[in-house]
Scaffold this motif. Structure first.
Motif, PDB file in Angstrom:
ATOM      1  N   UNK A 192       3.477  16.687   4.569  1.00 12.24           N
ATOM      2  CA  UNK A 192       3.756  16.647   5.981  1.00 12.24           C
ATOM      3  C   UNK A 192       2.559  17.206   6.795  1.00 12.24           C
ATOM      4  N   UNK A 193       1.885  18.459   6.128  1.00 15.10           N
ATOM      5  CA  UNK A 193       0.578  19.001   6.617  1.00 15.10           C
ATOM      6  C   UNK A 193      -0.226  18.081   6.421  1.00 15.10           C
ATOM      7  N   UNK A 194      -0.462  17.291   5.046  1.00 18.00           N
ATOM      8  CA  UNK A 194      -1.645  16.521   4.674  1.00 18.00           C
ATOM      9  C   UNK A 194      -1.573  15.321   5.792  1.00 18.00           C
ATOM     10  N   UNK A 195      -0.461  14.633   6.015  1.00 19.87           N
ATOM     11  CA  UNK A 195      -0.242  13.412   6.815  1.00 19.87           C
ATOM     12  C   UNK A 195      -0.869  13.878   8.292  1.00 19.87           C
ATOM     13  N   UNK A 196      -0.614  15.065   8.640  1.00 19.75           N
ATOM     14  CA  UNK A 196      -0.920  15.395   9.942  1.00 19.75           C
ATOM     15  C   UNK A 196      -2.660  15.767   9.930  1.00 19.75           C
ATOM     16  N   UNK A 197      -3.078  16.332   9.131  1.00 13.00           N
ATOM     17  CA  UNK A 197      -4.529  16.709   8.922  1.00 13.00           C
ATOM     18  C   UNK A 197      -5.330  15.495   8.867  1.00 13.00           C
ATOM     19  N   UNK A 198      -4.737  14.335   7.929  1.00  9.49           N
ATOM     20  CA  UNK A 198      -5.529  13.167   7.717  1.00  9.49           C
ATOM     21  C   UNK A 198      -5.038  12.183   8.626  1.00  9.49           C
ATOM     22  N   UNK A 199      -4.407  12.270   9.613  1.00  9.35           N
ATOM     23  CA  UNK A 199      -3.762  11.191  10.582  1.00  9.35           C
ATOM     24  C   UNK A 199      -3.250  10.065   9.851  1.00  9.35           C
ATOM     25  N   UNK A 200      -2.333  10.457   8.935  1.00  6.93           N
ATOM     26  CA  UNK A 200      -1.859   9.274   8.224  1.00  6.93           C
ATOM     27  C   UNK A 200      -0.368   8.956   8.342  1.00  6.93           C
ATOM     28  N   UNK A 201       0.182   7.887   8.470  1.00  6.49           N
ATOM     29  CA  UNK A 201       1.612   7.787   8.639  1.00  6.49           C
ATOM     30  C   UNK A 201       2.500   8.443   7.548  1.00  6.49           C
ATOM     31  N   UNK A 202       3.520   9.101   8.194  1.00  7.60           N
ATOM     32  CA  UNK A 202       4.461   9.821   7.158  1.00  7.60           C
ATOM     33  C   UNK A 202       5.869   9.291   7.260  1.00  7.60           C
ATOM     34  N   UNK A 203       6.353   9.068   6.271  1.00  6.04           N
ATOM     35  CA  UNK A 203       7.836   8.492   6.074  1.00  6.04           C
ATOM     36  C   UNK A 203       8.441   9.660   5.410  1.00  6.04           C
ATOM     37  N   UNK A 204       9.268  10.689   6.232  1.00  2.59           N
ATOM     38  CA  UNK A 204      10.172  11.829   5.728  1.00  2.59           C
ATOM     39  C   UNK A 204      11.404  11.507   5.192  1.00  2.59           C
ATOM     40  N   UNK A 205      11.228  10.943   3.910  1.00  2.65           N
ATOM     41  CA  UNK A 205      12.509  10.674   3.109  1.00  2.65           C
ATOM     42  C   UNK A 205      13.153  11.953   2.571  1.00  2.65           C
ATOM     43  N   UNK A 206      12.484  13.205   2.734  1.00  2.00           N
ATOM     44  CA  UNK A 206      13.109  14.476   2.216  1.00  2.00           C
ATOM     45  C   UNK A 206      14.075  14.646   3.348  1.00  2.00           C
ATOM     46  N   UNK A 207      13.392  14.619   4.653  1.00  2.00           N
ATOM     47  CA  UNK A 207      14.571  15.077   5.675  1.00  2.00           C
ATOM     48  C   UNK A 207      15.668  14.204   5.757  1.00  2.00           C
TER      49      UNK A 207
END
Length: 444
Positions: free
Chosen positions: A329-344
């Motif tokens: 999640x942090x990497x997605x935010x730092x790199x401004x990359x789309x995240x699919x939070x399948x974990x949540x």
């Protein structure tokens, strides 16, 4: 000796010709084919000489209703049957004519390693339907921009028996009453390719009763515009995926506008030479992959790994994945990359099922449920087809939430999904493929 040499030359010429042919029109039924079509009968077994045909052992019957040469006859069976065509790697549109002008039909279509494309397509009495699917075909060779071979993917021994990596498009026709009139194959060079990089929770599992979300997600896309290219493999870590040149293979095929979905954790967290630390080497490796994908003009998408099935006494999921989902999640935010939070989403999904109902979503089966399965199966990491399908619905939900441009090509009636209210197991339909194993996939 001269005749043997001539025969070998002719065979080589035919194989070469078919390996370069990328468009086919097959008329399934009797020996009388429609104009411009190749006749496929119950006796059309695959050979390298022709480059197409049924797998040996297929029990297929031809029915001729008369009338139209293309749609008046069909092939059917009371068992699943496989039809393969030799093709170079790439994306293809496959048009299928299904049904019976004097009867009903029900057909499920899967490709390669049980990759779901069409589920339970039913036709009423006397009706037929034309469906198109878009399929990614791959081999293990790595080629440069001039198509010169520069290496190979380092396959595991079990992968040599897979129905991918082989330059064959393999169609599995399944269900209670499959009836196939015609198959047409054309290359699709415009489709956006969505490459999947991951482990056993993503891979196209090749045998019942195992499954993963990557082999279900193609069913949720409309044909023509999107091709799902699943390069995940059981037991993989990010280090191994790169070392075995799987990532290099992906990048060798990628074109601007394509996507790279990245989902790793289950094996990367384990001690050993492939271990990555969540907030240091794991994040750094993900960022390196993101950078390489962007150089290719691809859109990287990060997918946090789903939980294992591990409940506490109050029915809540225990996190066994440490800090890895948060690191992603942090990497997605730092790199401004789309995240699919399948974990949540998986936490919500599993807790909605609860400890007992969730057993149906994982590979938990009593002994002798399947042929050759003498002991009970109890796996809290890997999924049954039902569980994999529900996780694929979560991934689809994540695509929409992330506003990914490819979401506009999703099948509209399948977009709405709430992990807190999963589909009932009784509503899920999955006709079994013939190949079965009691051997757990690599990884845990």
């Amino acid at each position: 000796m001269k005749s043997i040499g001539l025969s070998l030359l002719l065979i080589t010429s035919v194989i070469t010709t078919y390996s370069q042919t990328t468009s086919f029109k097959f008329d399934f039924g009797t020996t009388k084919a429609a104009n411009g079509y190749i006749a496929v009968t119950p006796n059309t077994l695959f050979s390298k000489e022709t480059g197409y045909g049924f797998e040996a052992g297929a029990v297929v019957q031809a029915i001729d209703r008369g009338g139209n040469a293309l749609t008046g006859d069909y092939l059917t069976s009371n068992k699943p049957f496989y039809f393969s065509v030799q093709l170079p790697d790439g994306n293809y549109d496959i048009k299928l004519i299904l049904g019976d002008v004097k009867g009903t039909s029900a057909t499920t279509v899967r490709v390669e390693n049980r990759r779901l494309m069409l589920e339970n397509i039913r036709t009423a009495n006397g009706k037929q339907v034309t469906k198109t699917i878009t399929v990614h075909v791959k081999d293990s060779l790595i080629r440069d921009a001039q198509q010169k071979e520069t290496g190979t993917v380092r396959l595991k021994s079990r992968e040599y028996t897979y129905r991918h990596w082989d330059n064959l498009l393999t169609l599995e026709f399944n269900d209670s009453l499959p009836k196939v009139c015609a198959v047409e194959i054309t290359p699709n060079q415009k489709a956006t390719t969505v490459f999947l990089a991951g482990n056993s929770t993503v891979v196209d599992q090749d045998r019942e009763p195992w499954a993963a979300w990557g082999q279900m997600v193609p069913r949720f896309f409309e044909p023509g515009n999107i091709a799902i290219a699943n390069y995940a493999e059981s037991g993989e870590t990010m280090k191994a995926f790169a070392r075995e040149r799987r990532l290099e293979k992906v990048f060798s095929l990628a074109k601007p506008g394509d996507y790279l979905f990245i989902e790793f954790t289950h094996n990367d967290q384990k001690p050993g030479g492939n271990h990555l630390d969540p907030f240091t080497t794991y994040k750094q490796t993900i960022k390196e992959w993101i950078g390489e994908a962007r150089k290719k003009g691809m859109t990287p998408v990060l997918v946090t790994s789903m939980h294992r099935r591990n409940f506490d006494s109050s029915g809540h999921i225990i996190n066994t994945l440490s800090d890895y989902p948060e690191a992603m999640r942090q990497t997605a935010a730092e790199e401004k990359v789309a995240l699919i939070d399948l974990n949540a989403m998986s936490k919500t999904l599993y807790e909605a099922w609860g400890p007992e109902q969730s057993l149906k979503a994982f590979v938990h089966y009593p002994a002798n449920t399947f042929p050759g399965q003498e002991t009970a199966l109890a796996d809290n990491t890997h999924f049954s087809p039902y569980g994999a399908y529900e996780l694929a619905r979560c991934v689809v939900k994540g695509m929409v939430a992330a506003n990914l441009p490819i979401a506009k090509y999703l099948v509209k009636e399948k977009i709405a999904f709430d992990p807190a209210h999963p589909d009932a197991i009784g509503q899920f339909y999955w006709p079994l493929s013939p190949a079965v194993t009691a051997v757990k996939p690599d990884g845990n």
